[in-house]
Write an enzyme that holds these catalytic residues in place. Structure first.
Site, PDB file in Angstrom:
ATOM      1  N   GLY A 119     -16.228  31.491  -3.930  1.00  0.00           N
ATOM      2  CA  GLY A 119     -15.667  30.864  -2.722  1.00  0.00           C
ATOM      3  C   GLY A 119     -14.922  30.352  -2.982  1.00  0.00           C
ATOM      4  O   GLY A 119     -13.229  31.024  -2.853  1.00  0.00           O
ATOM      5  N   ARG A 120     -14.196  28.902  -3.833  1.00  0.00           N
ATOM      6  CA  ARG A 120     -13.479  28.217  -4.256  1.00  0.00           C
ATOM      7  C   ARG A 120     -12.252  29.042  -4.378  1.00  0.00           C
ATOM      8  O   ARG A 120     -10.833  29.167  -4.388  1.00  0.00           O
ATOM      9  CB  ARG A 120     -13.203  27.268  -4.222  1.00  0.00           C
ATOM     10  N   GLN A 161     -19.912  36.136   9.644  1.00  0.00           N
ATOM     11  CA  GLN A 161     -21.505  34.949   8.792  1.00  0.00           C
ATOM     12  C   GLN A 161     -21.538  33.943  10.341  1.00  0.00           C
ATOM     13  O   GLN A 161     -20.546  33.731  11.248  1.00  0.00           O
ATOM     14  CB  GLN A 161     -21.516  34.198   7.838  1.00  0.00           C
ATOM     15  N   TYR A 173     -27.411  23.728   8.635  1.00  0.00           N
ATOM     16  CA  TYR A 173     -27.507  23.880  10.198  1.00  0.00           C
ATOM     17  C   TYR A 173     -29.237  24.275  10.447  1.00  0.00           C
ATOM     18  O   TYR A 173     -30.227  23.904  10.421  1.00  0.00           O
ATOM     19  CB  TYR A 173     -26.480  24.984  10.227  1.00  0.00           C
ATOM     20  N   ARG A 223     -28.779  33.937   4.045  1.00  0.00           N
ATOM     21  CA  ARG A 223     -27.778  33.081   3.799  1.00  0.00           C
ATOM     22  C   ARG A 223     -29.044  32.743   3.611  1.00  0.00           C
ATOM     23  O   ARG A 223     -28.706  30.957   4.811  1.00  0.00           O
ATOM     24  CB  ARG A 223     -26.846  32.887   3.517  1.00  0.00           C
TER      25      ARG A 223
HETATM   26  C1  FNR Z   1     -18.046  26.458   2.023  1.00  0.00           C
HETATM   27  N1  FNR Z   1     -19.275  27.866   1.812  1.00  0.00           N
HETATM   28  C2  FNR Z   1     -19.560  27.469   2.943  1.00  0.00           C
HETATM   29  N2  FNR Z   1     -20.905  28.196   3.199  1.00  0.00           N
HETATM   30  C3  FNR Z   1     -21.256  28.929   4.163  1.00  0.00           C
HETATM   31  O1  FNR Z   1     -22.024  29.366   3.886  1.00  0.00           O
HETATM   32  N3  FNR Z   1     -20.961  28.748   4.977  1.00  0.00           N
HETATM   33  C4  FNR Z   1     -19.438  28.797   5.491  1.00  0.00           C
HETATM   34  O2  FNR Z   1     -18.324  28.246   6.410  1.00  0.00           O
HETATM   35  C5  FNR Z   1     -18.595  28.143   4.498  1.00  0.00           C
HETATM   36  N4  FNR Z   1     -17.493  26.932   4.222  1.00  0.00           N
HETATM   37  C6  FNR Z   1     -17.265  26.510   2.849  1.00  0.00           C
HETATM   38  C7  FNR Z   1     -15.743  26.190   3.145  1.00  0.00           C
HETATM   39  C8  FNR Z   1     -15.250  25.544   2.066  1.00  0.00           C
HETATM   40  C9  FNR Z   1     -14.141  24.975   1.715  1.00  0.00           C
HETATM   41  C10 FNR Z   1     -16.358  25.507   0.614  1.00  0.00           C
HETATM   42  C11 FNR Z   1     -15.018  25.429  -0.568  1.00  0.00           C
HETATM   43  C12 FNR Z   1     -17.112  26.140   0.701  1.00  0.00           C
HETATM   44  C13 FNR Z   1     -20.017  27.069   0.983  1.00  0.00           C
HETATM   45  C14 FNR Z   1     -19.394  28.079  -0.399  1.00  0.00           C
HETATM   46  O3  FNR Z   1     -19.484  29.627   0.502  1.00  0.00           O
HETATM   47  C15 FNR Z   1     -20.168  28.820  -1.729  1.00  0.00           C
HETATM   48  O4  FNR Z   1     -21.693  28.681  -1.121  1.00  0.00           O
HETATM   49  C16 FNR Z   1     -19.630  27.658  -2.277  1.00  0.00           C
HETATM   50  O5  FNR Z   1     -18.402  26.896  -2.149  1.00  0.00           O
HETATM   51  C17 FNR Z   1     -19.777  26.767  -3.551  1.00  0.00           C
HETATM   52  O6  FNR Z   1     -19.241  28.592  -4.464  1.00  0.00           O
HETATM   53  P1  FNR Z   1     -17.838  28.596  -5.064  1.00  0.00           P
HETATM   54  O7  FNR Z   1     -16.620  27.768  -4.687  1.00  0.00           O
HETATM   55  O8  FNR Z   1     -18.645  27.676  -6.776  1.00  0.00           O
HETATM   56  O9  FNR Z   1     -17.644  29.867  -5.996  1.00  0.00           O
END
Ligand code: FNR
Length: 370
Positions: A328-329, A100, A186, A233
């Site tokens: 993600g999480r 990314q 961003y 994205r």
């Molecule tokens: C993120 N998210 C995120 N999105 C992105 O485009 N680039 C990134 O580097 C990050 N970094 C990031 C770090 C952490 C610790 C979290 C929790 C989230 C957003 C992530 O990709 C995702 O869209 C969200 O976490 C929601 O998805 P989940 O966690 O509900 O499956």
């Protein structure tokens, strides 16, 4: 035939066995000095290689593009080497990985900027809030985000060139492709949204002008590495980092239709009702309609992320709302997430205190099923 999470899918040049992707996740553990991926980072991605596709953590395309402590880059030889070790490990395990590409724009601080200068933005407006910086001793600390400097057209051209170089570097590092991070407030999102772009030149004002930088970046990296290796994205209606658009249906509808002109690997959208990492079912009621509009407008593979679990992901695939779902999480805490979802095993909970920065704890020590 109804599709489900474990129906194979073709994405660009790749044939994926299933549709459980790993969302991009900043973990702030790049090696210092130099923001270089380390052996520990290699191990983290290796453990998660059973994802249909890994989207790496956001990775700065240039020194100017960094906004937080310890995030990795893809603009030096050492960083390319570091990422090559990551892609090799993922490929050894039979996995696939896109890098990314990230430029934070105004969400930065002079400690990260070349020559200690001001961060750059479409318009000299600060984002309310703080960013996680480095103090004089190299320790993490919260710092105020200053008023950024407005980019000149020459400065914009240099950023397009930086994206082009970063895409080339990513492919040289063995990545299967790149995802352009155009969301979460961003730089590219700052240009898109009317709240943060008050320019009067060809990069501001109309929707066409606000989308111009993103589309120039897509064109440049597609020319450089082939559009089948490129993804985008977006976070339509996102409010993170002071975002907001006066007409999100029109703005994001236009962008998505324009992206149809490139045979991209996929388009990645985050569910608008994700406010930070919390799903708000009472979010602006237009959010569901905008997702339908964008799904109908986009002719390629659509990846969705944001608050999904096994059941909601299955529903999204079966209904055609998504072609592939990114987690993600759940992937932070479950290195073998696809097997757990397939076989209905319980999931490890994620420890939020170790999301950003730190050591192996909460990073490479989450147990897989034996
Ligand atoms: C993120 N998210 C995120 N999105 C992105 O485009 N680039 C990134 O580097 C990050 N970094 C990031 C770090 C952490 C610790 C979290 C929790 C989230 C957003 C992530 O990709 C995702 O869209 C969200 O976490 C929601 O998805 P989940 O966690 O509900 O499956």
């Amino acid at each position: 035939m109804t599709k489900h999470l474990f129906t194979p899918i073709k994405l660009g040049r790749l044939s994926l066995d299933h549709r459980v992707a790993m969302a991009p996740l900043t973990r702030s553990r790049a090696g210092q000095p130099g923001n270089v991926p380390t052996d520990m980072n290699v191990e983290y991605y290796r453990q998660r290689a059973s994802a249909a596709l890994i989207v790496s953590e956001a990775t700065q395309i240039s020194q100017q593009g960094q906004g937080y402590a310890w995030t990795p880059g893809i603009h030096t030889e050492e960083q390319i080497e570091g990422w090559r070790a990551v892609s090799n490990a993922v490929h050894e395990e039979g996995g696939r990985i896109f890098l990314q590409l990230w430029h934070v724009g105004r969400v930065s601080h002079p400690v990260f900027q070349p020559g200690g200068g001001l961060p750059v933005a479409p318009t000299a407006m600060p984002v309310p809030g703080k960013t996680f910086i480095l103090d004089e001793n190299g320790n993490g600390a919260w710092g105020d985000v200053p008023v950024p400097q407005e980019l000149t057209v020459e400065g914009i051209r240099e950023i397009v060139a930086d994206y082009r170089r970063a895409a080339r570097n990513a492919m040289a590092a063995g990545m299967d492709g790149i995802e352009i991070h155009a969301g979460n407030g961003y730089l590219l999102d700052q240009f898109i949204n009317s709240s943060s772009n008050h320019r009067r030149d060809s990069y501001g004002g109309s929707i066409e002008n606000r989308a111009r930088l993103l589309l120039e970046v897509v064109a440049a990296v597609s020319e450089e590495v082939g559009s089948q290796n490129v993804a985008v994205r977006l976070t339509p209606m996102g409010r993170f980092m002071g975002m907001g658009d006066e007409a999100p249906e029109a703005t994001f509808g236009y962008i998505v239709r324009k992206l149809n002109d490139y045979a991209l690997a996929y388009l990645h959208l985050v569910e608008p009702a994700m406010v930070g990492v919390v799903k708000d079912e009472n979010f602006d009621p237009r959010w569901d309609a905008i997702m339908k509009l964008l799904r109908d407008a986009y002719t390629g593979v659509l990846m969705l992320a944001g608050g999904y679990d096994r059941d909601t992901a299955e529903q999204a695939i079966a209904s055609g709302r998504a072609d592939i779902v990114a987690f993600g999480r759940p992937f932070i805490a479950n290195p073998d997430l696809p097997a757990r979802l397939r076989d209905g095993h319980p999931l490890n909970p994620a420890d939020t205190s170790s999301f950003f920065g730190g050591d192996a704890t909460g990073y490479i020590d989450y147990p897989a099923l034996s």
